[in-house]
Design a protein around this motif. Structure first.
Motif, PDB file in Angstrom:
ATOM      1  N   LEU A   1       8.247  -0.342   8.506  1.00 23.81           N
ATOM      2  CA  LEU A   1       7.593  -1.304   7.610  1.00 23.81           C
ATOM      3  C   LEU A   1       6.067  -1.224   7.693  1.00 23.81           C
ATOM      4  CD1 LEU A   1       9.883  -4.455   7.914  1.00 23.81           C
ATOM      5  CD2 LEU A   1       9.577  -2.983   5.938  1.00 23.81           C
ATOM      6  N   SER A   2       5.542  -0.855   8.851  1.00 23.06           N
ATOM      7  CA  SER A   2       4.085  -0.695   8.941  1.00 23.06           C
ATOM      8  C   SER A   2       3.626   0.501   8.108  1.00 23.06           C
ATOM      9  CB  SER A   2       3.648  -0.546  10.390  1.00 23.06           C
ATOM     10  OG  SER A   2       4.117   0.674  10.926  1.00 23.06           O
ATOM     11  N   LYS A   3       4.408   1.592   8.123  1.00 24.65           N
ATOM     12  CA  LYS A   3       4.094   2.741   7.261  1.00 24.65           C
ATOM     13  C   LYS A   3       4.187   2.348   5.785  1.00 24.65           C
ATOM     14  CE  LYS A   3       5.573   6.396  10.390  1.00 24.65           C
ATOM     15  NZ  LYS A   3       6.507   7.508  10.609  1.00 24.65           N
ATOM     16  N   LEU A   4       5.202   1.577   5.461  1.00 28.10           N
ATOM     17  CA  LEU A   4       5.383   1.111   4.085  1.00 28.10           C
ATOM     18  C   LEU A   4       4.234   0.201   3.664  1.00 28.10           C
ATOM     19  CD1 LEU A   4       7.292   1.144   1.651  1.00 28.10           C
ATOM     20  CD2 LEU A   4       8.450  -0.821   2.636  1.00 28.10           C
ATOM     21  N   GLU A   5       3.742  -0.581   4.605  1.00 25.92           N
ATOM     22  CA  GLU A   5       2.624  -1.476   4.321  1.00 25.92           C
ATOM     23  C   GLU A   5       1.361  -0.686   3.986  1.00 25.92           C
ATOM     24  OE1 GLU A   5       0.587  -5.444   6.306  1.00 25.92           O
ATOM     25  OE2 GLU A   5       1.580  -3.976   7.596  1.00 25.92           O
ATOM     26  N   LYS A   6       1.114   0.406   4.715  1.00 26.49           N
ATOM     27  CA  LYS A   6      -0.042   1.261   4.419  1.00 26.49           C
ATOM     28  C   LYS A   6       0.065   1.858   3.016  1.00 26.49           C
ATOM     29  CE  LYS A   6      -0.880   2.499   9.224  1.00 26.49           C
ATOM     30  NZ  LYS A   6      -0.805   3.558  10.239  1.00 26.49           N
ATOM     31  N   ALA A   7       1.262   2.316   2.659  1.00 21.65           N
ATOM     32  CA  ALA A   7       1.476   2.874   1.324  1.00 21.65           C
ATOM     33  C   ALA A   7       1.289   1.799   0.251  1.00 21.65           C
ATOM     34  CB  ALA A   7       2.869   3.493   1.224  1.00 21.65           C
ATOM     35  N   THR A   8       1.677   0.575   0.581  1.00 22.90           N
ATOM     36  CA  THR A   8       1.516  -0.534  -0.367  1.00 22.90           C
ATOM     37  C   THR A   8       0.039  -0.827  -0.611  1.00 22.90           C
ATOM     38  OG1 THR A   8       3.586  -1.490   0.411  1.00 22.90           O
ATOM     39  CG2 THR A   8       2.132  -2.932  -0.833  1.00 22.90           C
ATOM     40  N   PHE A   9      -0.775  -0.768   0.454  1.00 21.77           N
ATOM     41  CA  PHE A   9      -2.217  -0.974   0.286  1.00 21.77           C
ATOM     42  C   PHE A   9      -2.825   0.121  -0.594  1.00 21.77           C
ATOM     43  CE2 PHE A   9      -2.167  -3.428   4.467  1.00 21.77           C
ATOM     44  CZ  PHE A   9      -2.252  -4.649   3.828  1.00 21.77           C
ATOM     45  N   GLN A  10      -2.341   1.345  -0.441  1.00 20.95           N
ATOM     46  CA  GLN A  10      -2.834   2.435  -1.287  1.00 20.95           C
ATOM     47  C   GLN A  10      -2.465   2.192  -2.745  1.00 20.95           C
ATOM     48  OE1 GLN A  10      -1.119   5.924   0.469  1.00 20.95           O
ATOM     49  NE2 GLN A  10      -2.719   6.112   2.048  1.00 20.95           N
ATOM     50  N   LEU A  11      -1.240   1.748  -2.975  1.00 14.89           N
ATOM     51  CA  LEU A  11      -0.819   1.450  -4.346  1.00 14.89           C
ATOM     52  C   LEU A  11      -1.633   0.299  -4.945  1.00 14.89           C
ATOM     53  CD1 LEU A  11       3.075   1.758  -4.268  1.00 14.89           C
ATOM     54  CD2 LEU A  11       1.469   3.146  -5.557  1.00 14.89           C
ATOM     55  N   ALA A  12      -1.949  -0.686  -4.132  1.00 23.87           N
ATOM     56  CA  ALA A  12      -2.758  -1.801  -4.615  1.00 23.87           C
ATOM     57  C   ALA A  12      -4.155  -1.324  -4.999  1.00 23.87           C
ATOM     58  CB  ALA A  12      -2.835  -2.890  -3.547  1.00 23.87           C
ATOM     59  N   GLU A  13      -4.732  -0.414  -4.228  1.00 20.35           N
ATOM     60  CA  GLU A  13      -6.048   0.140  -4.557  1.00 20.35           C
ATOM     61  C   GLU A  13      -5.991   0.945  -5.860  1.00 20.35           C
ATOM     62  OE1 GLU A  13      -9.092  -0.259  -3.222  1.00 20.35           O
ATOM     63  OE2 GLU A  13      -8.156  -1.812  -1.993  1.00 20.35           O
ATOM     64  N   ILE A  14      -4.938   1.723  -6.008  1.00 24.50           N
ATOM     65  CA  ILE A  14      -4.779   2.491  -7.251  1.00 24.50           C
ATOM     66  C   ILE A  14      -4.645   1.542  -8.436  1.00 24.50           C
ATOM     67  CG2 ILE A  14      -3.199   4.027  -8.504  1.00 24.50           C
ATOM     68  CD1 ILE A  14      -2.633   5.404  -5.831  1.00 24.50           C
ATOM     69  N   ASN A  15      -3.905   0.465  -8.266  1.00 23.30           N
ATOM     70  CA  ASN A  15      -3.735  -0.519  -9.334  1.00 23.30           C
ATOM     71  C   ASN A  15      -5.070  -1.154  -9.707  1.00 23.30           C
ATOM     72  OD1 ASN A  15      -2.342  -2.046 -11.209  1.00 23.30           O
ATOM     73  ND2 ASN A  15      -1.888  -3.664  -9.759  1.00 23.30           N
ATOM     74  N   LYS A  16      -5.903  -1.469  -8.705  1.00 25.49           N
ATOM     75  CA  LYS A  16      -7.222  -2.032  -8.984  1.00 25.49           C
ATOM     76  C   LYS A  16      -8.089  -1.047  -9.751  1.00 25.49           C
ATOM     77  CE  LYS A  16      -7.439  -5.145  -5.003  1.00 25.49           C
ATOM     78  NZ  LYS A  16      -8.081  -5.404  -3.704  1.00 25.49           N
ATOM     79  N   GLN A  17      -8.008   0.233  -9.382  1.00 25.11           N
ATOM     80  CA  GLN A  17      -8.784   1.256 -10.089  1.00 25.11           C
ATOM     81  C   GLN A  17      -8.339   1.372 -11.542  1.00 25.11           C
ATOM     82  OE1 GLN A  17      -8.302   4.830  -7.820  1.00 25.11           O
ATOM     83  NE2 GLN A  17      -9.718   4.193  -6.194  1.00 25.11           N
ATOM     84  N   VAL A  18      -7.031   1.316 -11.768  1.00 19.81           N
ATOM     85  CA  VAL A  18      -6.506   1.397 -13.135  1.00 19.81           C
ATOM     86  C   VAL A  18      -6.983   0.204 -13.955  1.00 19.81           C
ATOM     87  CG1 VAL A  18      -4.390   1.284 -14.514  1.00 19.81           C
ATOM     88  CG2 VAL A  18      -4.520   2.816 -12.570  1.00 19.81           C
ATOM     89  N   ILE A  19      -6.959  -0.984 -13.370  1.00 13.07           N
ATOM     90  CA  ILE A  19      -7.422  -2.185 -14.076  1.00 13.07           C
ATOM     91  C   ILE A  19      -8.904  -2.077 -14.400  1.00 13.07           C
ATOM     92  CG2 ILE A  19      -7.823  -4.664 -13.812  1.00 13.07           C
ATOM     93  CD1 ILE A  19      -5.149  -4.763 -12.256  1.00 13.07           C
ATOM     94  N   ASP A  20      -9.708  -1.586 -13.441  1.00 18.39           N
ATOM     95  CA  ASP A  20     -11.143  -1.425 -13.682  1.00 18.39           C
ATOM     96  C   ASP A  20     -11.409  -0.400 -14.778  1.00 18.39           C
ATOM     97  OD1 ASP A  20     -11.724  -3.309 -11.753  1.00 18.39           O
ATOM     98  OD2 ASP A  20     -12.079  -1.815 -10.169  1.00 18.39           O
TER      99      ASP A  20
END
Length: 142
Positions: free
Chosen positions: A111-130
Motif C-alpha cells: 500500500l505504501s508503493k501504491l500510495e507513491k503511485a497515487t501521488f504521481q497520478l495526482a500530480e499528473i492530474n493537476k498538470q492536465v487541469i493546468d
C-alpha cells in the motif's frame, strides 16, 4: 362549408394556425450568392428560409465556428479521463485484493508503493487541469 369538410376529415397533418403562404423571390449574382452562402454556412442553420427571415427581421443569428484543433484536444482529454477512471476502478480492485490476499505487514508495504503511485497520478492530474485552463484562456473564445 369548407371548414365543415375539414372537420369531418380526421386523417393527415393538423392544419397550422398561421401558415406561411406568402412567397418572395430574389436574384443574386455570383459574388452576392457566394457571400450569402458563406453567411448561411457560418450561421449553422439548416434551412435557408429560416436564415433569410432571421436576417430580415433582425433576429439574432448564431455563428458557430468549429475549430478542429479544439475538438481534437477535447477528444484526447475525454479519452484520457476515461483511462483515469479505469485506473480508479483498478485501484479499488487492487486495494481489496491486497487486503484479502496478503498479511498485514506485506499489505502495508504494497500500500505504501501504491500510495507513491497515487501521488504521481495526482500530480499528473493537476498538470492536465493546468494545461486545460491555459488552453481555454489562450485559444477559446468566450
Amino acid at each position: 362549408m369548407a371548414t365543415e369538410k375539414r372537420r369531418k376529415h380526421k386523417g393527415g397533418r393538423k392544419p397550422k394556425i398561421d401558415p406561411c403562404k406568402h412567397r418572395y423571390a430574389i436574384s443574386l449574382n455570383d459574388v452576392d450568392n457566394a457571400r450569402f452562402l458563406s453567411l448561411f454556412e457560418a450561421s449553422g442553420m439548416d434551412v435557408k428560409a429560416h436564415f433569410i427571415t432571421a436576417t430580415l427581421f433582425e433576429k439574432p443569428v448564431k455563428v458557430v465556428k468549429i475549430d478542429k484543433g479544439t475538438v481534437d484536444y477535447y477528444m484526447r482529454l475525454t479519452s484520457f479521463y476515461s483511462q483515469f477512471r479505469a485506473i480508479g476502478v483498478n485501484y479499488n480492485q487492487l486495494t481489496k485484493a491486497i487486503k484479502s490476499a496478503f498479511t498485514e505487514r506485506m499489505a502495508l508495504a504494497l500500500l505504501s508503493k501504491l500510495e507513491k503511485a497515487t501521488f504521481q497520478l495526482a500530480e499528473i492530474n493537476k498538470q492536465v487541469i493546468d494545461l486545460t485552463k491555459q488552453f481555454e484562456e489562450r485559444w477559446l473564445q468566450k
